[in-house]
Design a protein around this motif. Sequence first.
Motif, PDB file in Angstrom:
ATOM      1  N   ASP A 148      -5.823  -2.172   4.139  1.00 26.48           N
ATOM      2  CA  ASP A 148      -4.721  -2.925   4.733  1.00 26.48           C
ATOM      3  C   ASP A 148      -5.193  -4.273   5.279  1.00 26.48           C
ATOM      4  O   ASP A 148      -4.385  -5.189   5.468  1.00 26.48           O
ATOM      5  N   ALA A 149      -6.494  -4.387   5.536  1.00 31.20           N
ATOM      6  CA  ALA A 149      -7.057  -5.642   6.058  1.00 31.20           C
ATOM      7  C   ALA A 149      -7.858  -6.391   5.004  1.00 31.20           C
ATOM      8  O   ALA A 149      -8.648  -7.274   5.323  1.00 31.20           O
ATOM      9  N   MET A 150      -7.661  -6.012   3.713  1.00 31.17           N
ATOM     10  CA  MET A 150      -8.452  -6.570   2.616  1.00 31.17           C
ATOM     11  C   MET A 150      -7.581  -7.328   1.631  1.00 31.17           C
ATOM     12  O   MET A 150      -6.500  -6.871   1.282  1.00 31.17           O
ATOM     13  N   LEU A 151      -8.046  -8.461   1.166  1.00 34.06           N
ATOM     14  CA  LEU A 151      -7.358  -9.165   0.086  1.00 34.06           C
ATOM     15  C   LEU A 151      -7.607  -8.441  -1.235  1.00 34.06           C
ATOM     16  O   LEU A 151      -8.661  -7.811  -1.420  1.00 34.06           O
ATOM     17  N   PRO A 152      -6.662  -8.473  -2.162  1.00 34.45           N
ATOM     18  CA  PRO A 152      -6.815  -7.757  -3.438  1.00 34.45           C
ATOM     19  C   PRO A 152      -8.097  -8.100  -4.183  1.00 34.45           C
ATOM     20  O   PRO A 152      -8.739  -7.221  -4.775  1.00 34.45           O
ATOM     21  N   ASP A 153      -8.480  -9.370  -4.186  1.00 33.78           N
ATOM     22  CA  ASP A 153      -9.692  -9.766  -4.904  1.00 33.78           C
ATOM     23  C   ASP A 153     -10.939  -9.118  -4.302  1.00 33.78           C
ATOM     24  O   ASP A 153     -11.857  -8.716  -5.034  1.00 33.78           O
ATOM     25  N   LYS A 154     -10.967  -9.023  -2.978  1.00 34.68           N
ATOM     26  CA  LYS A 154     -12.117  -8.393  -2.331  1.00 34.68           C
ATOM     27  C   LYS A 154     -12.175  -6.911  -2.665  1.00 34.68           C
ATOM     28  O   LYS A 154     -13.242  -6.367  -2.972  1.00 34.68           O
ATOM     29  N   PHE A 155     -11.015  -6.243  -2.626  1.00 37.50           N
ATOM     30  CA  PHE A 155     -10.976  -4.819  -2.966  1.00 37.50           C
ATOM     31  C   PHE A 155     -11.452  -4.596  -4.397  1.00 37.50           C
ATOM     32  O   PHE A 155     -12.233  -3.693  -4.667  1.00 37.50           O
TER      33      PHE A 155
END
Length: 318
Positions: A148-155
């Motif tokens: 929930d605290a992560m941007l899609p690219d980072k995930f």
Amino acid sequence: MCYDAIHKNSSSVKVSEYGGSMRSGFVGIAGRPNVGKSMLLNTIIGEKIAITTSKPQTTRNRIRGIYNENREGEEPFQIVFVDTPGIHKPKNRLGGYMTDAAVNTFKEVDLVIFITDGGLDDGPGDRYIIEMLKKINTPKILVINKIDAMLPDKFRKIYEEYEALGEFDRVLGISAAENIHVEELIEETKKYIPAGPVYFPDDMFTDDPERFVVSEIIREKILLYMDKEVPHGVAVEIESFIEEENITRISAVIYCEKKSHKGMLIGKAGRKLKGIGKSARKEIEKLLGVRVFLDLWVKVKENWRDSEKALSDFGYKD
């Protein structure tokens, strides 16, 4: 209220009433400190059985949460989730005990859920734990927490990095705190649970004694109220637990390692200790469902974290 363990209202279908087969087993929750292991356990069970704070190394013991799924006409499940202390390089005997407790769990369960909240180079210790996991044949699921605290690219980057290791049967993303995709994780977990017996009554959500859970609640409030090194040098021992008709009377001793820490815990005019006690009492009353009188004392036991006898006395060693 059972003294030996804590129960909740029974589910609609008793395991004993189902005529078919039963699947039951154990799942270890592992990871470095402060990645959300205890939060995940609490979310899965639907009860607060493991204390949670923002401070690392909050969990010291293996905490067992019992998940029962008894749907009418379907095969029942009983899964015992084992929350383990965060694995880290030990600085004292207590740290060594905590790491040993976690590592030994890997060998005793049907599945290991390994939790991380970053890439392999973001969190010190993840590579160390993965090297341990390579030595066992137990199935493993990797859970990337706090999405929930992560941007899609980072995930996506973290997902691909761990999947490329080829060490995990599945890689999933969740938010334990926000209950995002936790149900999907439970469904995935069920695939690894073998046929087995009923280990616990289906209204029991932990097999830890009330005294232990109460001592952990008190320690959680100390972690929240105190700063720096004081909380990690604290142990809580329940001296008496007396259940009367309308009230439960509990007396507990807070042990710290230095005289200066004792003064900090008590605070000016005893205000710090009163605040800890009031906060703990309110939560204990919710847990037990009765009024509670909580009496707290503070004593000094120097260097107890490096004392084999003290660790045994406080329940950190068999």
